[in-house]
Motif scaffolding. Structure first.
Motif, PDB file in Angstrom:
ATOM      1  N   PHE A  25      -4.359  -5.773  -4.565  1.00  0.00           N
ATOM      2  CA  PHE A  25      -3.074  -6.430  -4.806  1.00  0.00           C
ATOM      3  C   PHE A  25      -3.105  -7.867  -4.305  1.00  0.00           C
ATOM      4  O   PHE A  25      -3.641  -8.133  -3.228  1.00  0.00           O
ATOM      5  CB  PHE A  25      -1.946  -5.701  -4.071  1.00  0.00           C
ATOM      6  N   PRO A  26      -2.517  -8.800  -5.059  1.00  0.00           N
ATOM      7  CA  PRO A  26      -2.384 -10.157  -4.526  1.00  0.00           C
ATOM      8  C   PRO A  26      -1.328 -10.204  -3.426  1.00  0.00           C
ATOM      9  O   PRO A  26      -0.354  -9.446  -3.453  1.00  0.00           O
ATOM     10  CB  PRO A  26      -1.951 -10.980  -5.753  1.00  0.00           C
ATOM     11  N   THR A  27      -1.538 -11.090  -2.459  1.00  0.00           N
ATOM     12  CA  THR A  27      -0.591 -11.258  -1.353  1.00  0.00           C
ATOM     13  C   THR A  27       0.721 -11.830  -1.875  1.00  0.00           C
ATOM     14  O   THR A  27       0.726 -12.792  -2.643  1.00  0.00           O
ATOM     15  CB  THR A  27      -1.173 -12.200  -0.291  1.00  0.00           C
ATOM     16  N   LYS A  28       1.837 -11.252  -1.441  1.00  0.00           N
ATOM     17  CA  LYS A  28       3.140 -11.697  -1.926  1.00  0.00           C
ATOM     18  C   LYS A  28       3.841 -12.673  -0.979  1.00  0.00           C
ATOM     19  O   LYS A  28       4.616 -13.510  -1.427  1.00  0.00           O
ATOM     20  CB  LYS A  28       4.056 -10.478  -2.150  1.00  0.00           C
ATOM     21  N   TYR A  53       2.924 -15.177   0.799  1.00  0.00           N
ATOM     22  CA  TYR A  53       2.560 -16.593   0.691  1.00  0.00           C
ATOM     23  C   TYR A  53       1.434 -16.697  -0.337  1.00  0.00           C
ATOM     24  O   TYR A  53       0.743 -15.716  -0.621  1.00  0.00           O
ATOM     25  CB  TYR A  53       2.115 -17.175   2.038  1.00  0.00           C
ATOM     26  N   PRO A  54       1.252 -17.879  -0.943  1.00  0.00           N
ATOM     27  CA  PRO A  54       0.236 -18.006  -1.994  1.00  0.00           C
ATOM     28  C   PRO A  54      -1.188 -17.879  -1.449  1.00  0.00           C
ATOM     29  O   PRO A  54      -1.574 -18.591  -0.524  1.00  0.00           O
ATOM     30  CB  PRO A  54       0.462 -19.418  -2.554  1.00  0.00           C
ATOM     31  N   VAL A  55      -1.945 -16.933  -2.014  1.00  0.00           N
ATOM     32  CA  VAL A  55      -3.381 -16.819  -1.749  1.00  0.00           C
ATOM     33  C   VAL A  55      -4.045 -16.797  -3.118  1.00  0.00           C
ATOM     34  O   VAL A  55      -4.209 -15.738  -3.732  1.00  0.00           O
ATOM     35  CB  VAL A  55      -3.717 -15.551  -0.940  1.00  0.00           C
ATOM     36  N   ILE A  56      -4.400 -17.955  -3.599  1.00  0.00           N
ATOM     37  CA  ILE A  56      -4.878 -18.082  -4.975  1.00  0.00           C
ATOM     38  C   ILE A  56      -6.174 -17.311  -5.200  1.00  0.00           C
ATOM     39  O   ILE A  56      -6.424 -16.784  -6.282  1.00  0.00           O
ATOM     40  CB  ILE A  56      -5.062 -19.571  -5.341  1.00  0.00           C
ATOM     41  N   SER A  57      -6.980 -17.190  -4.152  1.00  0.00           N
ATOM     42  CA  SER A  57      -8.241 -16.461  -4.301  1.00  0.00           C
ATOM     43  C   SER A  57      -8.027 -14.971  -4.544  1.00  0.00           C
ATOM     44  O   SER A  57      -8.959 -14.260  -4.916  1.00  0.00           O
ATOM     45  CB  SER A  57      -9.118 -16.664  -3.065  1.00  0.00           C
ATOM     46  N   ASP A  58      -6.797 -14.480  -4.343  1.00  0.00           N
ATOM     47  CA  ASP A  58      -6.510 -13.066  -4.621  1.00  0.00           C
ATOM     48  C   ASP A  58      -6.523 -12.767  -6.116  1.00  0.00           C
ATOM     49  O   ASP A  58      -6.679 -11.609  -6.516  1.00  0.00           O
ATOM     50  CB  ASP A  58      -5.133 -12.673  -4.067  1.00  0.00           C
ATOM     51  N   PHE A  59      -6.324 -13.782  -6.950  1.00  0.00           N
ATOM     52  CA  PHE A  59      -6.219 -13.576  -8.393  1.00  0.00           C
ATOM     53  C   PHE A  59      -7.594 -13.701  -9.049  1.00  0.00           C
ATOM     54  O   PHE A  59      -8.389 -14.561  -8.684  1.00  0.00           O
ATOM     55  CB  PHE A  59      -5.264 -14.593  -9.015  1.00  0.00           C
TER      56      PHE A  59
END
Length: 652
Positions: free
Chosen positions: A379-382, A384-390
């Motif tokens: 899951f991407p972090t909600k 705060y933005p963690v662009i590397s999660d995508f």
């Protein structure tokens, strides 16, 4: 008698104590560690972490991030021997790289009542290049036997402080005790995230003054933290789940702010407002999304002048889907080039779906890109933005106030469908005008499988008939792929799946490979079991679930089917006048709590015919772990109905 009872209780308590008296407080190997070969809380465990310890801090000399790791593991049986194979991943980038030193490893055994130890020699420590980002250091502890206890320790030295060293409290074997300590200077401010459902046994913080010196009299205080968990169960993967990294108990760090001793301040974690602005000007995605194209170079004049917005969007979607091939790369932040895609007719996810986005935009369709993380990526972090999660990009189109999620990488998807790999709960809609937002990725429509069959018994007791099958949604997508890729193999596989029948005259009645429904019909000959004058029939020539996929005693993470599902089975069996029904299955109905799933099973005898109906529905795509025992029992009953529902036809 009271004395005997007391003695028995004492002996029982001593026995229980002896089975659990591993040393989980230090790295030291005790005789009890070697003598005990049972872990009563998990009899299926092949190995057990008795103790592990980590400590991370910033070195005062070169400001590198140092992590000391220590671990003690009990090998319970031969299947646990692989825990003696240790691999350390060392990150590298340009001229910077991580190092490992002070590797110490020892195997302990109990031989003829005596404790023996065998140390790892430096000659058996190996290093190999893994890829552009990592080097591997490997070693295997010597003299491993059932009952061995191993311990090892090493020190990591890293120049990479953006992601402070994380710690995994949970793994695929149980752990008695796991502790992680950190010392973080005030010049580094991290976002700290605790993942997983396990609770911390220890969570302590204190301030240490003047722990890091920067020269010229400058210094920084440190936050000293200590985290620990006890009696951590093994994480066992099972069907119907997303990435295990969504649920493994661990602690993660990402650098938020760096405050240099010279007064400079670098903000690394940004708001979504700032991130949106950066995406608009990004040299890869942002630049590619702004490219314009002449629609006439891609689609016919009739498509361009089509007044129905849905038909126009569907035609453009099909053009990209049919004319450009996904090369298998998920790259969304690098090597993104729509022009290279047009030239080579092949490209990565971003290139294909950005071309789709741009062509729809040229056709005045309201579109926005959506950043997502696939099911196996986590899951991407909600917060705060963690662009590397995508790791993936799809497109959202809004037509007549209705939204559609689109992905042109798969030539078998219908308009408004995205691949199963993308059904990962939520994604980030990148609306550069109104600001980005989180959107739901769960499909609202049911995915269904429907079987309707009518079988007839002739005077020679042969049972033949016709089957009409219909699949929708993701069930249809899977079968469309199999059929259109190799229709002969599809029919052969169909017969292999249904061992009691022979198939003939197989036809697919809607040949379009992107049709949202998959319809097929075929004739069957049913091979039944005969005992004397009796015929035993299992009315289910196909089983929706051949076995219960839920086998764990307890599951601590959600049951994620990806989509809502329904299954229908209707069979009419016409038998000859020479037979009568002696036995038939009983009707049944049951449900999950709150009617989140239902099963209805009935059979009706009418003259020389019996009608069987089974209907199964799952009302949610994702069930919380509290539903697991109910789903386990629910599925067990479904399997029982399909495997044990026998009809006994007896000659008159």
């Amino acid at each position: 008698m009271q004395k005997i009872t007391l003695l028995l209780l004492l002996l029982l308590n001593t026995s229980i104590y002896a089975q659990t008296n591993f040393n989980s407080e230090t790295l030291k190997v005790t005789r009890a560690d070697l003598e005990l070969n049972v872990y009563e809380k998990d009899s299926t465990a092949n190995a057990l972490v008795l103790y592990e310890y980590g400590n991370s801090y910033i070195d005062n000399n070169d400001f590198s991030l140092v992590t000391e790791e220590k671990r003690k593991i009990k090998i319970l049986n031969r299947e646990g021997f692989n825990k003696a194979n240790v691999t350390i991943y060392l990150q590298k980038s340009d001229d910077r790289k991580e190092k490992v030193k002070n590797i110490i490893a020892t195997t302990y055994n109990l031989v003829d009542g005596k404790v023996t130890s065998t140390k790892l020699s430096d000659a058996h420590i190996f290093e190999e290049e893994y890829n552009d980002d990592f080097t591997l250091v490997k070693f295997t502890l010597p003299n491993i036997k059932e009952g061995s206890v191993i311990n090892y320790s090493y020190t990591l030295q890293s120049p990479f402080k953006f992601n402070y060293q994380g710690w995994s409290f949970q793994s695929d074997i149980p752990k008695l005790y796991s502790e992680y300590n950190t010392s973080i200077p005030a010049i580094y401010e991290y976002n700290i995230k605790l993942v997983g459902g396990q609770k911390l046994f220890k969570n302590d913080q204190k301030i240490k003054r003047n722990c890091l010196y920067g020269g010229n009299g400058s210094h920084a205080d440190c936050t000293i933290s200590s985290y620990a968990m006890k009696d951590i169960p093994a994480f066992i993967e099972e069907d119907y789940m997303t990435s295990k990294y969504n649920y493994l108990a661990r602690i993660e760090y990402e650098l938020k702010v760096f405050k240099g001793f010279d007064g400079r301040i670098n903000n690394y974690t940004k708001t979504w407002k700032t991130t949106d602005r950066e995406f608009r000007t990004d040299k890869d995605i942002g630049k590619q999304l702004s490219k314009s194209f002449n629609l006439e170079d891609f689609v016919s004049h009739s498509v361009i002048t089509e007044k129905d917005a849905y038909k126009k969007a569907d035609a453009i979607y099909k053009h990209v889907q049919e004319n450009y091939t996904w090369n298998g790369d998920y790259k969304i932040f690098s090597d993104v080039s729509v022009r290279d895609l047009i030239k080579n007719k092949s490209g990565n996810v971003s290139s294909i779906n950005i071309l789709l986005h741009n062509l729809l935009k040229e056709a005045n369709i309201d579109v926005n890109p959506v950043l997502i993380s696939t099911r196996d990526n986590g899951f991407p972090t909600k917060i705060y933005p963690v662009i590397s999660d995508f790791n993936y990009l799809i497109v959202q189109a809004t037509i007549n106030d209705k939204t559609y999620l689109l992905d042109a990488t798969d030539k078998y998807l219908s308009f408004g469908e995205i691949p199963f790999r993308c059904l990962n709960n939520y994604g980030r809609l990148m609306d550069f005008k109104n600001g980005s937002e989180w959107i739901d990725l769960k499909p609202n429509k049911l995915s269904t499988i429907q079987f309707r069959a009518e079988l007839n018994m002739d005077k020679n007791d042969n049972i033949t008939g016709i089957v009409n099958s219909k699949q929708t949604g993701y069930h249809a997508l899977a079968n469309r792929k199999r059929y259109h890729q190799n229709s002969d193999a599809y029919v052969t596989n169909l017969e292999d799946r249904y061992p009691n029948i022979e198939i003939s005259n197989h036809k697919v009645t809607n040949e379009e490979k992107t049709n949202p429904d998959f319809l097929e019909t075929y004739n069957i000959e049913y091979n039944w079991d005969e005992t004397g004058d009796n015929i035993y029939l299992n009315p289910y020539f196909t089983a929706f679930f051949k076995e219960n996929p839920f086998k764990l005693q307890e599951r601590t993470y959600p049951i994620d089917f990806g989509y809502k599902g329904a299954y229908y089975y209707i069979l009419k069996l016409n038998f000859s006048d020479a037979y009568t029904v002696l036995e038939k299955p009983e009707n049944a109905s049951f449900a999950l709590p709150n009617n989140k799933g239902t099963v209805h099973f009935s059979n009706i005898l009418s003259g020389n015919a019996i009608n069987i109906m089974l209907k199964i529905s799952f009302q949610d795509a994702v069930y919380p772990p509290e539903y697991y025992p109910y789903l386990k029992a629910f599925m067990s009953k479904i399997v029982d109905i399909q495997t044990n529902s026998l009809i006994l036809l007896k000659k008159k």
